[in-house]
Design a protein around this motif. Sequence first.
Motif: not given
Length: 110
Positions: A28, A31-32, A34, A88-94, A96
Amino acid sequence: MAWPATPAWSGSCGLCARQVVINPSLAACLLRDYEVLATADDDGAIAVDLTDCEQSRGIVEALPSAAASPPEPDLRFLVSRDQLDCLKRTIERPGTVVDPVTTIDLSACE
């Protein structure tokens, strides 16, 4: 002796992480942060420092178990811009990033 005009590591990052061990609170935080990380001017590597991120820790330390302990999360690592975007894309996947930690393979991100 003449040096090449472009460093040998340009275009690929030889010092960049091949995998990142991360937990939900650090994910988190990444992502904040990024947008700031993504604006770095480095062509070779982006230094990610998550040491200031709040980490969830229990009040009482867990007792050692017979099973192997999960790896410690990576608080500092280098990534290329492509790896950062992929992370970022990987972390954003529900689903993961799960507790206690998840290892994300970045070798396919380049």
